[in-house]
Design a protein around this motif. Structure first.
Motif, PDB file in Angstrom:
ATOM      1  N   TYR A 119       6.502  -0.937 -13.409  1.00 54.40           N
ATOM      2  CA  TYR A 119       6.236  -0.093 -12.100  1.00 54.40           C
ATOM      3  C   TYR A 119       5.620  -0.853 -10.902  1.00 54.40           C
ATOM      4  CZ  TYR A 119       3.290   3.538  -9.758  1.00 54.40           C
ATOM      5  OH  TYR A 119       2.725   4.056  -8.662  1.00 54.40           O
ATOM      6  N   GLN A 120       4.784  -1.940 -11.279  1.00 50.57           N
ATOM      7  CA  GLN A 120       4.072  -2.696 -10.353  1.00 50.57           C
ATOM      8  C   GLN A 120       4.891  -3.492  -9.468  1.00 50.57           C
ATOM      9  OE1 GLN A 120       0.838  -2.058  -9.734  1.00 50.57           O
ATOM     10  NE2 GLN A 120       1.354  -3.365  -7.795  1.00 50.57           N
ATOM     11  N   ILE A 121       6.131  -3.862 -10.095  1.00 49.80           N
ATOM     12  CA  ILE A 121       7.241  -4.596  -9.352  1.00 49.80           C
ATOM     13  C   ILE A 121       7.878  -3.750  -8.342  1.00 49.80           C
ATOM     14  CG2 ILE A 121       9.689  -5.650  -9.745  1.00 49.80           C
ATOM     15  CD1 ILE A 121       8.622  -6.831 -12.313  1.00 49.80           C
ATOM     16  N   VAL A 122       8.095  -2.499  -8.648  1.00 48.15           N
ATOM     17  CA  VAL A 122       8.603  -1.449  -7.750  1.00 48.15           C
ATOM     18  C   VAL A 122       7.600  -1.070  -6.563  1.00 48.15           C
ATOM     19  CG1 VAL A 122       9.247   1.003  -7.687  1.00 48.15           C
ATOM     20  CG2 VAL A 122       9.854  -0.279  -9.655  1.00 48.15           C
ATOM     21  N   ILE A 123       6.355  -0.947  -6.895  1.00 53.10           N
ATOM     22  CA  ILE A 123       5.484  -0.635  -5.865  1.00 53.10           C
ATOM     23  C   ILE A 123       5.358  -1.892  -4.788  1.00 53.10           C
ATOM     24  CG2 ILE A 123       2.824  -0.377  -5.320  1.00 53.10           C
ATOM     25  CD1 ILE A 123       4.326   2.342  -6.529  1.00 53.10           C
ATOM     26  N   ASP A 124       5.301  -2.982  -5.336  1.00 55.80           N
ATOM     27  CA  ASP A 124       5.558  -4.422  -4.499  1.00 55.80           C
ATOM     28  C   ASP A 124       6.589  -4.147  -3.571  1.00 55.80           C
ATOM     29  OD1 ASP A 124       3.127  -4.815  -5.683  1.00 55.80           O
ATOM     30  OD2 ASP A 124       3.734  -6.488  -6.973  1.00 55.80           O
ATOM     31  N   ALA A 125       7.860  -4.089  -4.326  1.00 58.67           N
ATOM     32  CA  ALA A 125       8.759  -4.057  -3.507  1.00 58.67           C
ATOM     33  C   ALA A 125       9.227  -3.027  -2.569  1.00 58.67           C
ATOM     34  CB  ALA A 125      10.037  -4.078  -4.449  1.00 58.67           C
ATOM     35  N   ALA A 126       8.376  -1.812  -2.772  1.00 60.15           N
ATOM     36  CA  ALA A 126       8.882  -0.584  -1.966  1.00 60.15           C
ATOM     37  C   ALA A 126       8.643  -0.778  -0.605  1.00 60.15           C
ATOM     38  CB  ALA A 126       7.976   0.651  -2.509  1.00 60.15           C
ATOM     39  N   SER A 127       7.347  -1.423  -0.150  1.00 57.69           N
ATOM     40  CA  SER A 127       7.387  -1.500   1.348  1.00 57.69           C
ATOM     41  C   SER A 127       8.514  -2.368   2.129  1.00 57.69           C
ATOM     42  CB  SER A 127       6.248  -2.114   1.690  1.00 57.69           C
ATOM     43  OG  SER A 127       6.156  -3.230   1.048  1.00 57.69           O
ATOM     44  N   THR A 128       9.086  -3.215   1.353  1.00 56.71           N
ATOM     45  CA  THR A 128      10.090  -4.173   1.989  1.00 56.71           C
ATOM     46  C   THR A 128      11.480  -3.967   1.642  1.00 56.71           C
ATOM     47  OG1 THR A 128       9.602  -5.907   0.320  1.00 56.71           O
ATOM     48  CG2 THR A 128       8.342  -6.097   2.563  1.00 56.71           C
ATOM     49  N   GLY A 129      11.731  -4.128   0.405  1.00 52.67           N
ATOM     50  CA  GLY A 129      13.093  -4.299   0.046  1.00 52.67           C
ATOM     51  C   GLY A 129      13.999  -3.056  -0.395  1.00 52.67           C
ATOM     52  N   MET A 130      13.380  -1.775  -0.662  1.00 51.84           N
ATOM     53  CA  MET A 130      14.098  -0.728  -1.155  1.00 51.84           C
ATOM     54  C   MET A 130      14.293   0.479  -0.136  1.00 51.84           C
ATOM     55  SD  MET A 130      12.248  -0.812  -4.943  1.00 51.84           S
ATOM     56  CE  MET A 130      13.437   0.193  -5.456  1.00 51.84           C
ATOM     57  N   THR A 131      15.411   1.208  -0.311  1.00 51.59           N
ATOM     58  CA  THR A 131      15.822   2.269   0.506  1.00 51.59           C
ATOM     59  C   THR A 131      14.954   3.608   0.022  1.00 51.59           C
ATOM     60  OG1 THR A 131      17.624   2.796  -1.016  1.00 51.59           O
ATOM     61  CG2 THR A 131      17.946   1.072   0.881  1.00 51.59           C
ATOM     62  N   TYR A 132      15.307   4.745   0.861  1.00 48.07           N
ATOM     63  CA  TYR A 132      14.652   5.768   0.585  1.00 48.07           C
ATOM     64  C   TYR A 132      15.197   6.260  -0.702  1.00 48.07           C
ATOM     65  CZ  TYR A 132      18.029   7.953   3.397  1.00 48.07           C
ATOM     66  OH  TYR A 132      19.210   8.183   4.050  1.00 48.07           O
ATOM     67  N   THR A 146       8.117   7.373   4.382  1.00 44.77           N
ATOM     68  CA  THR A 146       8.105   6.583   5.534  1.00 44.77           C
ATOM     69  C   THR A 146       9.466   5.477   5.634  1.00 44.77           C
ATOM     70  OG1 THR A 146       7.458   4.464   3.937  1.00 44.77           O
ATOM     71  CG2 THR A 146       5.756   5.989   4.758  1.00 44.77           C
ATOM     72  N   HIS A 147      10.300   5.636   4.989  1.00 45.00           N
ATOM     73  CA  HIS A 147      11.625   4.791   5.087  1.00 45.00           C
ATOM     74  C   HIS A 147      12.647   6.089   5.967  1.00 45.00           C
ATOM     75  CE1 HIS A 147      10.887   0.787   3.095  1.00 45.00           C
ATOM     76  NE2 HIS A 147       9.914   2.113   2.254  1.00 45.00           N
ATOM     77  N   LEU A 148      12.540   7.192   5.961  1.00 43.35           N
ATOM     78  CA  LEU A 148      13.257   8.318   6.185  1.00 43.35           C
ATOM     79  C   LEU A 148      13.304   8.753   7.579  1.00 43.35           C
ATOM     80  CD1 LEU A 148      15.647  10.222   4.950  1.00 43.35           C
ATOM     81  CD2 LEU A 148      13.713  11.786   4.615  1.00 43.35           C
ATOM     82  N   ASN A 149      14.341   8.989   8.322  1.00 40.39           N
ATOM     83  CA  ASN A 149      14.550   9.762   9.717  1.00 40.39           C
ATOM     84  C   ASN A 149      15.582  10.603   9.755  1.00 40.39           C
ATOM     85  OD1 ASN A 149      13.938  10.374  12.148  1.00 40.39           O
ATOM     86  ND2 ASN A 149      14.854   8.312  13.112  1.00 40.39           N
ATOM     87  N   LEU A 150      15.159  11.985   9.806  1.00 40.14           N
ATOM     88  CA  LEU A 150      16.275  12.945  10.021  1.00 40.14           C
ATOM     89  C   LEU A 150      16.179  13.608  11.448  1.00 40.14           C
ATOM     90  CD1 LEU A 150      15.841  15.230   6.752  1.00 40.14           C
ATOM     91  CD2 LEU A 150      17.407  13.567   7.301  1.00 40.14           C
ATOM     92  N   ALA A 151      17.272  13.574  12.067  1.00 39.74           N
ATOM     93  CA  ALA A 151      17.240  13.924  13.517  1.00 39.74           C
ATOM     94  C   ALA A 151      17.707  15.311  13.533  1.00 39.74           C
ATOM     95  CB  ALA A 151      18.472  13.395  14.028  1.00 39.74           C
ATOM     96  N   TYR A 152      17.447  15.940  15.022  1.00 40.69           N
ATOM     97  CA  TYR A 152      17.412  17.415  14.943  1.00 40.69           C
ATOM     98  C   TYR A 152      18.729  18.062  14.276  1.00 40.69           C
ATOM     99  CZ  TYR A 152      20.680  17.443  18.710  1.00 40.69           C
ATOM    100  OH  TYR A 152      21.830  17.286  19.443  1.00 40.69           O
ATOM    101  N   ASN A 153      19.691  17.306  14.390  1.00 37.44           N
ATOM    102  CA  ASN A 153      21.088  17.950  13.980  1.00 37.44           C
ATOM    103  C   ASN A 153      21.610  17.804  12.531  1.00 37.44           C
ATOM    104  OD1 ASN A 153      21.575  15.417  14.581  1.00 37.44           O
ATOM    105  ND2 ASN A 153      23.348  15.731  15.912  1.00 37.44           N
ATOM    106  N   GLN A 154      20.733  17.016  11.783  1.00 31.36           N
ATOM    107  CA  GLN A 154      21.195  16.549  10.407  1.00 31.36           C
ATOM    108  C   GLN A 154      20.634  17.467   9.289  1.00 31.36           C
ATOM    109  OE1 GLN A 154      19.374  12.357  11.069  1.00 31.36           O
ATOM    110  NE2 GLN A 154      21.599  11.679  10.172  1.00 31.36           N
TER     111      GLN A 154
END
Length: 987
Positions: free
Chosen positions: A786-799, A827-835
């Motif tokens: 779990y700790q490995i996931v948390i450490d990697a979340a900010s840099t290497g992982m997609t939403y 924080t990794h996500l961005n949904l535009a008005y038409n999506q």
């Protein structure tokens, strides 16, 4: 008589009535010279009715009335009888004969007509004069028509078979010494040369099709046979030579080597071929399929030594002459024939084909004695050079021209000549067995007749010996696809013939002796210690030798097969310019490796040889080790090693008995090698290979599984290691299959967890979830993952990866951890008005529902993230609606108080969400109106209705909405029709 006539009745069948045919046959000096039959059947062979009448005359001569020639009978008639005879004849056939009779009568009555200038009259029933040509009747027009038809079918509908049977017919005619043989071959060749496809192939540069190529080869070989007829007249030969040259000069004439340049020496060259082969291909003369026959016209049979060889079994040198070197006899006094080997064999073929089997045998024996002597001499020369050659690790090639795959098929020819002398002709040898296959021939030993004391040799053992010598000859791979393909085909044909031989003690002795010679042989043997880099591989041959020797001398069988495993053309090449490696001198083209067209086939043959050895060595650890080493050293293709691993596994695990551990371990070791070979290269079978390896290791046992888990990084990618390997090892099926006790299960699980954590560190994106799953049962390992996931979340992982793990956490009963991961994902996500159909929408709704269920604080924490990431109005209004329907905090986290009250949209945190939603609707409306078409108006009005619902959630919502609509009417007044619809709906 010279003319036979009769009527032949063909009995009625179910579909045809009875038919009667008139047949007439002329013959002269025991040959049928012409035939006619009322049936009108056109064929190159006589119709059944002609054959029936001929057989009737042969079998019942006394039933056929013998008459004088008709001219004699007429001579005995007087004037009145002659008049009567003619008138009756005309009456009997007046429709056919009358016009002819009238014409003849006019001519006879005219004094200066041509008919009156000649003395006497023709008589078809009298024989030919002694000077007239006499040969069997051959319907030339029919031969042309049939060959033309078969060629036009391009090898389909069995036409290739038909043409081969015409070639066989020519051979049969030659054997019967029927002068029509050459005539028929000429007619066939003319049609072959007129084949319209030849110029087409030449223009396209595609080369002739495979089936057609083989027919041309046979044509060329037959002409060599014809011109080598030991008893042909000189004028016949010069006539053939003119024809052959004419065909050879035509630009469509196929080339001997399948349209590639070729450096084969001239057919009439003697054995010394060292000079002149290194000139470049441009200087080489063009060699067509007829070139060998043209060269064959220069050969004659007048040599007195040759005449003595073929005319007597007892031709020997006197015993006092047997000391010292001789070119004519060996040390036992037996005659030798030192001609270029394929040329000498062509003579044997000619003798056999022209009906001289004894002579062919005698010449064959002389050729074999010559080959033996050469083998002996080359062995002695090699013994002197051995040390130097082994140090250099390379050799020159003494044979530029390989005998296997040679256009004249020398080895096949000698083998056939010898085995034909040993065939047991059974009574019913013509019968075909039930399956429709002809039975393999049965041979017996026939002693070799020589002038020396009993040699104890048989023609059958000589046949085996010469086949082994020829197949074992070291030779350079020829140039061009066709020539290379022919080498493989010819090798397979010879081996198929060898497999017909029952190996009795005499033949086993020959086999062993020849195998030892081939192993000790220097540059002349393809199985010698050192071979040239471009030497034709010996795998197919060695596989036959291995299987044949195994029951009689296993050590020799393995030694030979292991020696043959090499494929030097795939080994590293010597650096160019290194003159100490002599193969730079012999190779005609500096490096021809990419032009080994049959390399794929050769590699699969190498694999077959290895597989044969593995199967035989089952249970013998020492032998298996050496075979394994040979495979690892010589086979360079991962897919072939994988095939061997699978073969070994299959043989090691028979369905009906226990597994063989020795072979299983070999299968595993080969599998591990494949894993290492394909780890960094792309291979479409990789997943299958990984799965197979785990199955194999499971079969071997728990130690093998522990070993592959511990050394995963040299065998698998992190994804493979977690999702396939560890997951399979930990599956219920594996535990059951191995019936493990608790400590063993724990050991495996611990290895799997360690692997999981290492993979998660190395590749968190693809392995985190698998790692968590594998560590579920161990608290410390799970926390680490779990700790490995948390450490990697900010840099290497997609939403997507984070949402997936967050849901997994909720499912496992860790809602707060799920919330943390969901927040990181947002924080990794961005949904535009038409999506508004984006796949992540479900994840966003789930994350908001999770936060809402945890309580006001969590909801307050996630809403700013939602507002920042999601700009799609419909999604925001959906979240807002869900949050106002129930009170937050229903997850019931222990130690938390829950007020149970619905949340207001006027207060934080929902106020922020409401404002964001209204502003998203306003922005989206303007975006949509910039490029809207009339057909979307209705849909747009519905969208505004939805927006109004959201506006009304605010305290002054109805005022805000009214202002918004007024604003629209002002800005977009140009869109009159749309604004009319807006007024109708919203005032």
């Amino acid at each position: 008589g010279f003319h036979l006539s009769g009527t032949v009745t063909e009995p009625a069948t179910a579909t045809e009535p009875e038919m009667t045919y008139k047949v007439a046959i002329s013959f002269d000096r025991c040959k049928i010279t012409s035939v006619t039959c009322g049936c009108g059947n056109k064929d190159i062979f006589y119709c059944a009715h002609v054959v029936a009448l001929s057989l009737y005359r042969i079998r019942k001569p006394d039933q056929v009335k013998l008459r004088l020639p008709i001219s004699e009978t007429l001579f005995q008639m007087n004037r009145d009888q002659l008049q009567k005879f003619v008138q009756y004849l005309i009456t009997a056939h007046h429709t056919e004969v009358l016009p002819t009779a009238q014409k003849l009568a006019d001519e006879i009555l005219s004094s200066n007509s041509e008919i009156n200038q000649v003395h006497g009259a023709p008589d078809p029933t009298a024989g030919a004069s002694i000077d007239d040509e006499n040969c069997w009747h051959l319907d030339e027009e029919q031969v042309r028509e049939q060959v033309k038809l078969f060629l036009s079918q391009g090898g389909y509908y069995g036409s290739g078979k038909q043409l081969n049977s015409m070639f066989a017919k020519v051979r049969e005619m030659l054997r019967m010494r029927d002068s029509n043989g050459a005539r028929m071959l000429t007619l066939i060749t003319e049609q072959f040369m007129a084949d319209p496809r030849l110029s087409l192939w030449r223009q396209q540069g595609t080369g002739i099709t495979e089936k057609c190529r083989q027919l041309w080869d046979e044509l060329g070989a037959l002409w060599v046979c014809v011109v080598l007829n030991p008893h042909c007249k000189l004028e016949e030969k010069s006539c053939w030579l003119r024809q052959l040259r004419k065909w050879g000069e035509m630009d469509v004439c196929p080339l001997e080597d399948g349209n590639y340049g070729n450096e084969l020496p001239n057919i009439t060259n003697a054995l010394t071929q060292s000079s002149g082969h290194s000139q470049d291909s441009l200087a080489r003369p063009r060699r067509t399929v007829f070139t060998r026959a043209i060269e064959g016209c220069d050969l004659h049979w007048q040599d007195s030594h040759l005449q003595r060889i073929i005319s007597s079994d007892f031709y020997m040198s006197p015993s006092y002459q047997r000391e010292g070197e001789s070119l004519l006899f060996n040390s036992q006094g037996q005659p030798l024939w030192l001609e270029h080997v394929p040329t000498a064999c062509a003579r044997v073929d000619a003798l056999r084909s022209h009906g001289y089997p004894r002579e062919a045998l005698r010449l064959t024996v002389a050729i074999i004695n010559t080959l033996r002597l050469q083998q002996q001499r080359q062995l002695e020369i090699y013994k002197h050079q051995k040390k130097e050659l082994l140090q250099r690790g390379a050799t020159t090639i003494t044979n530029l021209e390989g005998w296997v795959g040679h256009p004249l098929n020398p080895i096949g020819c000698l083998f056939l000549t010898l085995t034909e002398a040993c065939r047991l002709e059974e009574e019913n040898c013509l019968e075909i067995s039930d399956t429709g296959d002809s039975k393999p021939p049965v041979y017996q030993h026939v002693p070799v007749v020589t002038g020396s004391q009993e040699s104890g040799e048989s023609y059958l053992s000589l046949a085996l010996e010469v086949a082994l010598m020829g197949m074992g000859q070291q030779r350079v791979m020829p140039e061009g696809l066709y020539a290379q393909d022919k080498v493989c085909r010819n090798e397979e044909q010879i081996i198929a013939r060898l497999q017909d031989l029952e190996l009795d003690p005499v033949l086993v002795q020959t086999l062993r002796k020849q195998c030892i010679l081939l192993l000790e042989g220097g540059p002349f043997s393809g199985l010698g210690e050192v071979i040239h880099r471009e030497s034709v591989p010996m795998h197919t041959f060695a596989k036959y030798l291995f299987s044949a020797l195994l029951p009689h001398d296993a050590d020799l069988a393995y030694k030979l097969a292991l020696r043959a495993m090499r494929l030097p053309v795939l080994e590293t090449t010597a650096p160019s310019g290194d003159v100490s490696h002599p193969h730079h001198l012999v190779s005609v083209v500096p490096s021809r490796y990419p032009r080994w067209f049959t390399l794929g086939h050769l590699e699969s043959q190498q694999c077959e040889l290895a597989s044969t050895m593995l199967t035989a060595a089952k249970g013998d650890m020492l032998r298996l080790r050496t075979v394994l080493e040979a495979i690892q050293k010589n086979i360079h293709s991962s897919s072939l090693i994988f095939k061997l691993a699978q073969d070994a596994f299959k043989i090691a695990t028979p369905a009906d008995s226990n597994s063989d551990t020795t072979l299983l371990n070999v299968a595993l070791e080969l599998g591990l090698q494949v894993m290492r070979m394909t780890l960094s290269t792309l291979n479409w079978r990789r997943r299958e290979m990984v799965r197979w390896l785990v199955t194999c290791a499971t079969e071997v046992g728990v130690r093998a599984l522990v070993s592959i888990l511990q050394s995963w990084y040299s065998l698998f990618t992190p994804t493979e290691a977690t999702s396939i390997v560890a997951a399979t090892v930990m599956s219920h099926n594996t535990i059951l299959r191995l019936s493990l006790d608790y400590p063993q299960r724990e050991e495996l699980a611990s290895c799997a967890r360690t692997l999981a954590l290492q993979c998660a560190m190395k590749d968190p994106q693809n392995c985190a979830l698998s790692a968590l799953t594998l560590c579920e049962k161990d608290h410390i390992a799970f926390e680490t993952a779990y700790q490995i996931v948390i450490d990697a979340a900010s840099t290497g992982m997609t939403y997507t990866q984070l949402f997936t793990i967050a849901r997994y956490m909720e499912h496992r009963g860790y809602p707060l951890r799920a919330f943390k991961l969901a927040s990181l994902a947002m924080t990794h996500l961005n949904l535009a008005y038409n999506q508004d159909t984006h796949p992540a929408i479900n994840d966003v709704l789930w994350a908001c529902a999770l936060s809402h269920s945890l309580g006001k604080n969590e909801l307050a924490a996630i809403i700013p993230l939602v507002v920042k990431s999601v700009h799609c109005a419909t999604v925001l209004s959906d979240i807002l609606r869900r949050c106002t329907m129930t009170a937050p905090g229903l997850a019931g986290i222990p130690g938390r108080r829950n007020s149970g009250k619905l949340m207001s949209t006027d207060k934080a945190p929902l106020r922020q969400l409401l404002d964001a939603t209204i502003s998203a609707y306003i922005n989206t409306t303007h975006s949509r109106l910039t490029h809207i078409s009339p057909r979307h108006y209705g849909e747009f009005i519905e969208f505004l209705s939805k927006a109004r619902e959201t506006f009304l959630l605010a305290q002054d919502g109805h005022i805000q909405f009214a202002q918004f609509i007024d604003n629209l009417k002002q800005i977009y007044k140009g869109k009159k029709k749309l604004m009319l619809l807006v007024r109708e709906r919203f005032g």
